[in-house]
Design a protein around this motif. Structure first.
Motif, PDB file in Angstrom:
ATOM      1  N   ILE A   3       0.840  -1.191   0.000  1.00  0.00           N
ATOM      2  CA  ILE A   3       0.000   0.000   0.000  1.00  0.00           C
ATOM      3  C   ILE A   3       0.871   1.235   0.000  1.00  0.00           C
ATOM      4  CG2 ILE A   3      -1.740   1.280   1.280  1.00  0.00           C
ATOM      5  CD1 ILE A   3      -2.703  -1.371   2.378  1.00  0.00           C
ATOM      6  N   MET A   4       0.501   2.195  -0.817  1.00  0.00           N
ATOM      7  CA  MET A   4       1.256   3.424  -0.956  1.00  0.00           C
ATOM      8  C   MET A   4       1.270   4.203   0.345  1.00  0.00           C
ATOM      9  SD  MET A   4       0.265   6.615  -3.375  1.00  0.00           S
ATOM     10  CE  MET A   4      -1.154   6.889  -2.337  1.00  0.00           C
ATOM     11  N   ILE A 178      -0.794  -3.472  -9.047  1.00  0.00           N
ATOM     12  CA  ILE A 178      -1.101  -2.040  -9.182  1.00  0.00           C
ATOM     13  C   ILE A 178       0.138  -1.267  -8.743  1.00  0.00           C
ATOM     14  CG2 ILE A 178      -2.635  -0.158  -8.509  1.00  0.00           C
ATOM     15  CD1 ILE A 178      -4.766  -2.198  -7.887  1.00  0.00           C
ATOM     16  N   VAL A 180       2.698   1.904  -7.825  1.00  0.00           N
ATOM     17  CA  VAL A 180       2.500   2.990  -6.862  1.00  0.00           C
ATOM     18  C   VAL A 180       1.835   4.202  -7.516  1.00  0.00           C
ATOM     19  CG1 VAL A 180       3.676   4.643  -5.357  1.00  0.00           C
ATOM     20  CG2 VAL A 180       4.388   2.246  -5.373  1.00  0.00           C
ATOM     21  N   ASP A 182      -0.188   4.242 -10.035  1.00  0.00           N
ATOM     22  CA  ASP A 182      -1.607   3.937 -10.247  1.00  0.00           C
ATOM     23  C   ASP A 182      -2.372   3.913  -8.927  1.00  0.00           C
ATOM     24  OD1 ASP A 182      -1.371   3.702 -13.015  1.00  0.00           O
ATOM     25  OD2 ASP A 182      -0.761   1.612 -12.884  1.00  0.00           O
ATOM     26  N   GLN A 183      -1.710   3.492  -7.857  1.00  0.00           N
ATOM     27  CA  GLN A 183      -2.353   3.505  -6.539  1.00  0.00           C
ATOM     28  C   GLN A 183      -2.742   4.930  -6.148  1.00  0.00           C
ATOM     29  OE1 GLN A 183      -0.102   1.510  -3.471  1.00  0.00           O
ATOM     30  NE2 GLN A 183       0.329  -0.262  -4.760  1.00  0.00           N
ATOM     31  N   GLU A 184      -1.833   5.867  -6.386  1.00  0.00           N
ATOM     32  CA  GLU A 184      -2.119   7.268  -6.049  1.00  0.00           C
ATOM     33  C   GLU A 184      -3.293   7.789  -6.868  1.00  0.00           C
ATOM     34  OE1 GLU A 184       0.093  11.618  -6.375  1.00  0.00           O
ATOM     35  OE2 GLU A 184       1.280   9.825  -6.014  1.00  0.00           O
ATOM     36  N   LEU A 187      -6.600   6.298  -5.593  1.00  0.00           N
ATOM     37  CA  LEU A 187      -7.047   6.924  -4.345  1.00  0.00           C
ATOM     38  C   LEU A 187      -7.645   8.300  -4.595  1.00  0.00           C
ATOM     39  CD1 LEU A 187      -4.195   5.956  -1.843  1.00  0.00           C
ATOM     40  CD2 LEU A 187      -6.513   5.033  -1.966  1.00  0.00           C
ATOM     41  N   VAL A 221      -8.849  -3.382  -8.184  1.00  0.00           N
ATOM     42  CA  VAL A 221      -9.065  -1.988  -7.782  1.00  0.00           C
ATOM     43  C   VAL A 221     -10.033  -1.936  -6.600  1.00  0.00           C
ATOM     44  CG1 VAL A 221      -9.903   0.267  -8.525  1.00  0.00           C
ATOM     45  CG2 VAL A 221      -8.608  -1.158 -10.117  1.00  0.00           C
ATOM     46  N   PHE A 224      -8.256  -3.112  -3.532  1.00  0.00           N
ATOM     47  CA  PHE A 224      -7.281  -2.110  -3.094  1.00  0.00           C
ATOM     48  C   PHE A 224      -7.967  -0.964  -2.364  1.00  0.00           C
ATOM     49  CE2 PHE A 224      -5.107   1.934  -4.109  1.00  0.00           C
ATOM     50  CZ  PHE A 224      -3.956   1.737  -3.358  1.00  0.00           C
ATOM     51  N   CYS A 228      -7.500  -0.077   1.497  1.00  0.00           N
ATOM     52  CA  CYS A 228      -6.960   1.250   1.819  1.00  0.00           C
ATOM     53  C   CYS A 228      -8.027   2.194   2.349  1.00  0.00           C
ATOM     54  CB  CYS A 228      -6.314   1.868   0.578  1.00  0.00           C
ATOM     55  SG  CYS A 228      -4.933   0.941  -0.055  1.00  0.00           S
TER      56      CYS A 228
END
Length: 694
Positions: A3-4, A178, A180, A182-184, A187, A221, A224, A228
């Motif tokens: 997780i970012m 996924i 980092v 793309d994680q941002e 979110l 997604v 995630f 998160c």
């Protein structure tokens, strides 16, 4: 899944992707979007790079690796290319060597152990993929000359199940990751209220990939975002606090700018709790520019900030040199007609109550209602380039292989100059492609009084609808919308870029005469090089038209060869007035070839002053003209070139060898000169100024 970690968020700008049809499931991928094209190209490059990596050979007993991680990566790459994935099984360790054995096995190795059923009414009965596959790679560690290394002690590539094709193997859980970045993005989109299926579509658009071709699926997604959830809530609180603090900081910066620059103006609104909602500002030099060039205005609302969840709108004009002029900007909390109305009110107040003759925007029902309410006497035009950029998103899928033909016919339809012809061919187009019930066709039809050329020939646009001008606007926007960590830095960036654009010193290029008409020489002494170049083109083309005198001082003007529609020109001798049915002067402020042809036939050696609008004259230039090329040198330059070209002409015809040599060298010289920068390219195409680096 990693997780970012929470970190300060940059101000990320994206194009508005919600379709103006109002259906939230409908979104836009704009044709020619440089950002999307760049991302798409980058994705293709990465794919090509990965496919061109060294071939992964089949592992073998005795193969040596520096570490167990290196061996796992090697085996994983081999597995992916061969249609399966692997997982780590058992490991063995000792007191002296630590972990000295690693077992990597096929993802379908072993059998699923029955679990104790949970005490629930409807337990999920998940089927296991494990089928006892015996494919494996076992590693053993040894110490050689004091250095640890790993060698393959056992290897088997025998599977008891089918291996997957490339388009299937990528969907195995081991390869669905996924990143980092793309994680941002996920979110931020989740925080903005985007549902998971829409987030996936946005990412597909931005990466320029086909639906279902991301390295992860919708389920990943969703998992995630769920995992998160706490992080999202923390980020949401941080972003809310950041937005409030940054807007207050921006407001203070506006107050400080008002003290330093008496021409600077700003306006803002607050909610019931006193928090800043919307804010708009402009500069003294923008007001000065508007006093000369405020007849035609662009209101660009293409971009919005994901970080602050705000729409960014910019007002542009066009000066007498064809440059994009920054006139003001606004940050809006939403895209309702109320917010747009406030923005338009603020702009008119900034410009001391003067409204433009014409305003050009994208398709937006809220903005259309606001313009009708706040600028009832202003002509509203929908930018044709914005319409064309949406066609692929709207019609490529329903039309399939017919789309190229549709696009070609639509382009021709846009250029029709007669309303009756447009209406007739529009109906034919809709019927031919079976689009009678299409919602986007209905949308375009409802706006038809604002975007086809045939409907807006009477609207004054001052050359703002040319592709060259819109490229300048896009460059201007890209220079402004660099990633910044705060609205204060963004405010400073806007100030730097617009100050450069509005104060650019122009070069007065010498424009040689191309005809022997005194009328052309007269125009050159009054108009800027940009405007004269356009009119000179019309003067040259006018010589290809024949005129037929009709009754009541009217003339039919037609091309001597081309089968194009003839134009009716009315000449009123007493008032020195000339009116053409093509409406080019009313549209751009530049006299058309048809009117010029009639004036020449009437022995006019000068164009009447009324047909040189102030906005295109040299005297209206905002900045002093550069003395590097002086108009008084025109005759000298002309004599030099005529003498040189005359000598070149006579000398080159002495022999065929001379002619071939001169012809070849002149072509190369012309190509070199055409690649040199012109005054138009200097306007706003410089590299972005990043205030964070100052």
């Amino acid at each position: 899944m990693e997780i970012m970690a929470a970190k300060p968020l940059n101000n990320i700008w994206i194009r508005r992707q919600q379709c103006p049809c109002g259906d939230w499931k409908c979104y836009i991928k704009a044709d020619g979007d440089d950002h999307t094209a760049n991302v798409s190209q980058m994705t293709k490059s990465e794919t090509a790079s990965s496919s061109s990596q060294d071939v992964v050979f089949t592992p073998y007993v005795g193969q040596i690796f520096k570490s167990d991680d290196e061996a796992f990566e090697y085996y994983s790459n081999f597995a992916r290319k061969n249609g399966f994935s692997i997982r780590k099984a058992r490991s063995t360790e000792s007191q002296n060597l630590g972990i000295y054995r690693r077992d990597f096995v096929c993802y379908r190795s072993g059998f699923n152990q029955p679990r104790k059923k949970a005490n629930v009414e409807h337990p999920r009965d998940r089927k296991s993929v494990r089928c006892g596959c015996d494919a494996k790679l076992y590693l053993t560690k040894e110490i050689v000359d004091g250095v640890a290394q790993w060698y393959v002690s056992q290897f088997s590539n025998v599977h008891n199940h089918e291996l997957l094709e490339d388009d299937q193997v990528r969907l195995l859980p081991a390869y669905r990751k996924i990143q980092v970045a793309d994680q941002e993005r996920i979110l931020l989109l989740s925080k903005a209220g985007f549902p998971v299926n829409r987030i996936v579509k946005v990412l597909e658009l931005e990466k320029g990939v086909q639906p279902g071709q991301l390295p992860f699926i919708e389920k990943d997604v969703r998992n995630f975002v769920r995992t998160c959830k706490k992080t999202v809530q923390e980020n949401d609180a941080l972003i809310t606090e950041k937005r409030e603090n940054d807007l207050l900081e921006l407001l203070e910066a506006c107050k400080a700018s008002e003290q330093k620059d008496e021409g600077f103006v700003y306006s803002f609104t607050t909610d019931e709790n006193g928090r800043v909602e919307n804010i708009a500002w402009s500069y003294g030099h923008s007001l000065q520019a508007y006093s000369f060039f405020g007849d035609a205005v662009i209101f660009d609302t293409t971009y919005r900030s994901i970080t602050y969840n705000m729409l960014f709108g910019v007002w542009f004009g066009i000066d007498n040199h064809g440059n994009a002029l920054f006139l003001g900007c606004v940050l809006l909390q939403d895209e309702t007609s109320q917010s747009f109305s406030w923005a338009l009110q603020s702009f008119v107040r900034f410009m001391r109550g003067r409204q433009p003759q014409t305003i050009v925007t994208d398709i937006d029902s809220g903005l259309r209602d606001a313009i009708a309410s706040e600028m009832p006497n202003t002509k509203h035009v929908i930018c044709i380039w914005q319409v064309l950029s949406k066609l692929s998103s709207w019609f490529s899928s329903p039309l399939g292989l017919q789309y190229p033909d549709f696009k070609s016919e639509f382009d021709m339809l846009c250029r029709l100059e007669n309303v009756e012809d447009f209406e007739h061919q529009w109906n034919q187009l809709v019927a031919r492609f079976g689009l009678g019930s299409d919602k986007h066709i209905a949308l375009l039809l409802s706006y038809r009084a604002s975007w086809p050329i045939s409907y807006m020939r009477n609207f004054f646009l001052a050359r703002t609808m040319t592709i060259e001008y819109w490229k300048l606007v896009e460059t201007f926007m890209k220079n402004i919308l660099t990633p910044q960590s705060s609205l204060l830095l963004f405010f400073e960036q806007v100030g730097l870029v617009c100050n450069f654009g509005n104060h650019k010193k122009e070069k007065q290029l010498y424009m040689p005469a191309k005809t022997c008409l005194p009328l052309e020489e007269h125009a050159r002494s009054i108009l800027t090089p940009y405007a004269f170049n356009i009119m000179q083109h019309e003067v040259m083309l006018s010589m290809q038209y024949a005129i037929t005198e009709m009754a009541n001082s009217s003339y039919l003007v037609r091309h001597y060869k081309k089968m194009e529609a003839e134009c009716l020109v009315i000449w009123i001798h007493e008032d020195e007035q000339v009116h053409c049915s093509c409406k080019e002067f009313e549209h751009s402020g530049i006299l058309c070839r048809h009117s010029i042809r009639v004036l020449v036939s009437k022995n006019y050696f000068q164009v009447p002053e009324k047909y040189f609008p102030l906005r295109w004259r040299l005297e209206s230039s905002l900045a002093s003209l550069d003395d590097s090329v002086i108009q008084s040198s025109a005759n000298e330059y002309s004599q030099v070139f005529h003498a040189l070209s005359g000598s070149l002409y006579s000398e080159s015809f002495i022999s065929k060898q001379r002619f071939n040599y001169v012809n070849r060298e002149l072509k190369q010289l012309l190509e070199h000169i055409q690649k040199m920068p012109t005054v138009d390219e200097v306007s706003v195409s410089s590299a972005p100024i990043n205030v964070s680096e100052l």
